[in-house]
Design an enzyme around this catalytic site. Structure first.
Site, short mmCIF file in Angstrom:
data_model
loop_
_atom_site.label_atom_id
_atom_site.label_comp_id
_atom_site.label_asym_id
_atom_site.label_seq_id
_atom_site.Cartn_x
_atom_site.Cartn_y
_atom_site.Cartn_z
N ASN A 35 -1.60 8.72 6.27
CA ASN A 35 -2.14 7.25 6.41
C ASN A 35 -0.50 6.50 5.20
O ASN A 35 -0.17 6.60 4.66
CB ASN A 35 -3.25 6.85 5.07
CG ASN A 35 -4.40 7.92 6.04
OD1 ASN A 35 -4.83 7.24 6.80
ND2 ASN A 35 -4.20 8.92 4.86
N GLU A 36 -0.10 6.33 6.75
CA GLU A 36 1.14 5.37 6.34
C GLU A 36 0.52 4.38 6.11
O GLU A 36 -0.38 3.19 6.19
CB GLU A 36 2.36 5.13 7.70
CG GLU A 36 2.00 6.86 8.25
CD GLU A 36 3.52 6.99 7.46
OE1 GLU A 36 3.70 6.74 6.31
OE2 GLU A 36 4.53 7.46 8.01
#
Length: 642
Positions: free
Chosen positions: A162-163
């Site tokens: 989850n950037e």
């Protein structure tokens, strides 16, 4: 009262953080918690549902779980696992896949049923991914949700993949990886361009549903992002900050990863301190930099309003402390890194005697010497010291394949022009071209290709050392066996590595040794090389008089500089010396422009080094000392205090 003290110390922290002395200790604790859950579920005839992470962070946890299974009978027969993420696209048989990782480190060694293992599928057709992700979520719910979710944290602040920009309610999905994430993975894939640009990951919303969330982080490379995640504002730019919204999360970190948290880094802001010499120096420099005032201009009011009232109660008026710290900083500056002959050395970093010193500069890779301390290297030679340089590894994994072909083509043409038989070499060249054309990411090079890559770096190192003024018999290539695997994954240090180092030290019998002390090196080679030197010198100090009087100075490389309060020797460089250092770095042409493993900094190595040295000089200037063009910094290793 103890609870109140703890709350005061952690008042900047927005999630629970437990700090352990080492990664090993923390990993054993986490594994024990997982084992306790599994056993409790077994006693009730229930299934334990684990959310698992990959990467270097959980490796020791998995190792301890395997030990518990093999030595203490912990069964995984009632365990179901769901992994956080997987690269896309990737085959499960690829060494870099998380399927391969999990089987190598855990699943192949325990009694878990294969049907109970769930890992995102990196082989899906793109149009099938959305439906697959929904089914993945449904499977987790079918088993009653995750009991424990293990997390690491990336340097972008990502959890799972989850950037930055991920939503707090996001579910399992296909994502695009940040450039920094791909650079961090480049060693596993042989180069950044081989790292997949996408991944399938559980979402933050999926993670939040776990009944217990444990985020783990080790070493100083994670300290900055841990501070942001724990003490910073909640923001999509640092996805891990969303964990502040969970009542089920705990951060478990080692002391290095916790080192930038306020209670450890700036303890005077949260509690009464025991003011020792080091803490006083650190606090005064911090105060000077925070207020933008030279050290000698700090006032009692400045101290009082920034948590340092107890210091001036202990030491008297602020000016007394200011003078003391100013003098300490002044005394670190020297243009004589080998000691100044015929001078009072009572307040100088190095000894005056002997006037001519034997020095060894240990360089983990073939360019760390000039990148990290090229100005000091040249200064030592110019001042007449007996300087040796020892390149501990070949650095042969960090050369582009096309450079190999270019150098062999040059050799063929040279041999032809000299009337030499080139048939055998031409066949080797054809074999090289065929291998490189079919080469898979991170595949081990052939022996011939590894040799040419090593020769390229060796000749560059010789050119750099000669430019610094050394004769060839003072240039040593150690080729320590731990490194020479042909792989990015190196072997464990052996007795041979230590003995080779001992033998060189015994031949030279140096008065001073310089070694890379930048343990945040993202590739790990520097700290391994440093430990080899320490072990060799520790043994020699027990039996040989010269070794007891050998001083070890640590330098830093292309990544981070020492903090100002840590610096014990600062060697100023003139504008001309900066240019000479730059020219020495330029001799390493294979590392110019875009090196194979640049780390997380897009600047060329010479630019990093120059700007780092100029920044050190700027800091000294801002503290009220002389304004130099640049400075190289060193810290002394004290064997008797370790």
């Amino acid at each position: 009262m103890a609870r109140l003290n703890l709350l005061e110390e952690t008042r900047f922290e927005k999630v629970p953080v437990t700090v352990y002395a080492s990664q090993q200790e923390a990993s054993v604790i986490v594994a024990a918690r997982i084992a306790t859950l599994i056993k409790a579920k077994q006693a009730k005839g229930e299934t334990a549902v684990l959310g698992l992470a990959t990467g270097a962070t959980p490796v020791k946890v998995y190792s301890e779980l395997v030990r518990l299974h093999k030595e203490e009978g912990l069964s995984f027969s009632n365990v179901v696992t769901f992994n956080l993420d997987e690269y896309y696209p990737i085959q499960p048989t690829a060494k870099q896949s998380y399927v391969a990782f999990m089987h190598e480190h855990l699943f192949n060694h325990i009694d878990i049923a294969p049907a109970n293992i769930h890992i995102p599928d990196g082989t899906l057709n793109k149009d099938a991914i959305h439906a697959w992700c929904l089914e993945y979520e449904q499977k987790i719910e079918k088993f009653g949700g995750l009991d424990i979710q293990l997390l690491g944290i990336g340097r972008t602040g990502h959890i799972g993949f989850n950037e930055p920009g991920s939503a707090p309610n996001s579910g399992t999905r296909l994502v695009t990886l940040e450039e920094l994430t791909r650079r961090d993975a480049s060693r596993d894939f042989g180069a950044k361009e081989n790292v997949p640009s996408k991944a399938i990951t559980m979402g933050i919303g999926t993670i939040f549903k776990a009944r217990e969330i444990i985020l783990m982080a080790w070493n100083k490379t994670k300290a900055s992002i841990i501070k942001k995640a724990v003490e910073g504002d909640i923001t999509g730019e640092v996805p891990a900050t969303f964990l502040q919204l969970s009542s089920s999360v705990e951060f478990i970190v080692d002391e290095d990863a916790a080192s930038e948290l306020t209670r450890f880094n700036l303890p005077w802001l949260v509690k009464d301190c025991i003011w020792d010499k080091t803490l006083i120096k650190k606090a005064v420099i911090w105060l000077s930099q925070t207020l933008g005032k030279p050290v000698l201009k700090l006032t009692d009011e400045d101290y009082n309003s920034h948590g340092m009232a107890g210091l001036i109660v202990q030491t008297g008026p602020a000016y007394n402390t200011n003078i003391s710290i100013f003098n300490q900083l002044q005394q670190t500056i020297t243009g004589w890194p080998g000691g100044k002959p015929n001078a009072d050395d009572s307040s100088r970093p190095e000894r005056a005697i002997p006037a001519v010193k034997r020095s060894i500069i240990f360089s983990p890779h073939p360019d760390d010497d000039v990148i990290s301390m090229g100005g000091t290297f040249i200064r030592l030679v110019d001042q007449g010291h007996d300087v040796h340089v020892a390149y501990q590894t070949s650095g042969n994994t960090a050369v582009w394949d096309d450079d190999v072909l270019r150098y062999v083509e040059f050799t063929i043409d040279f041999m032809k022009s000299s009337g030499k038989d080139v048939n055998e070499l031409q066949q080797t060249y054809k074999d090289m071209r065929a291998f490189i054309a079919a080469k898979q990411p991170n595949q081990i090079d052939t022996k011939e290709i590894r040799s040419v890559k090593g020769f390229i770096r060796k000749t560059e190192a010789i050119a750099g050392a000669r430019y610094a003024g050394l004769q060839d018999d003072h240039i040593h290539f150690m080729e320590l066996p731990f490194y020479e695997t042909g792989k990015t994954q190196k072997n464990a240090v052996s007795e041979v590595d230590i003995q080779l180092t001992i033998e060189l030290l015994q031949r030279v019998k140096p008065h001073q040794v310089f070694a890379a002390g930048d343990f945040a090196d993202p590739h790990g080679t520097h700290i391994v090389c440093f430990h080899i030197i320490i072990e060799a010198l520790t043994r020699l100090r027990k039996t040989e008089a010269w070794a007891k009087d050998c001083w070890l100075w640590m330098y830093r490389g292309a990544w981070h500089e020492f903090e100002a309060y840590e610096i014990e020797m600062a060697v100023p460089l003139s504008p001309l010396e900066v240019i000479r250092k730059r020219n020495a770095i330029f001799k390493h042409q294979s590392q110019k422009d875009t090196p194979v493993f640049p780390g997380d900094d897009a600047r060329e190595f010479w630019v990093r080094a120059e700007q780092r040295n100029r920044e050190t000089a700027r800091i000294y200037d801002s503290l009220g000392l002389a304004d130099y063009e640049a400075m190289e910094a060193f810290v002394k290793w004290r064997f008797d205090e370790k």
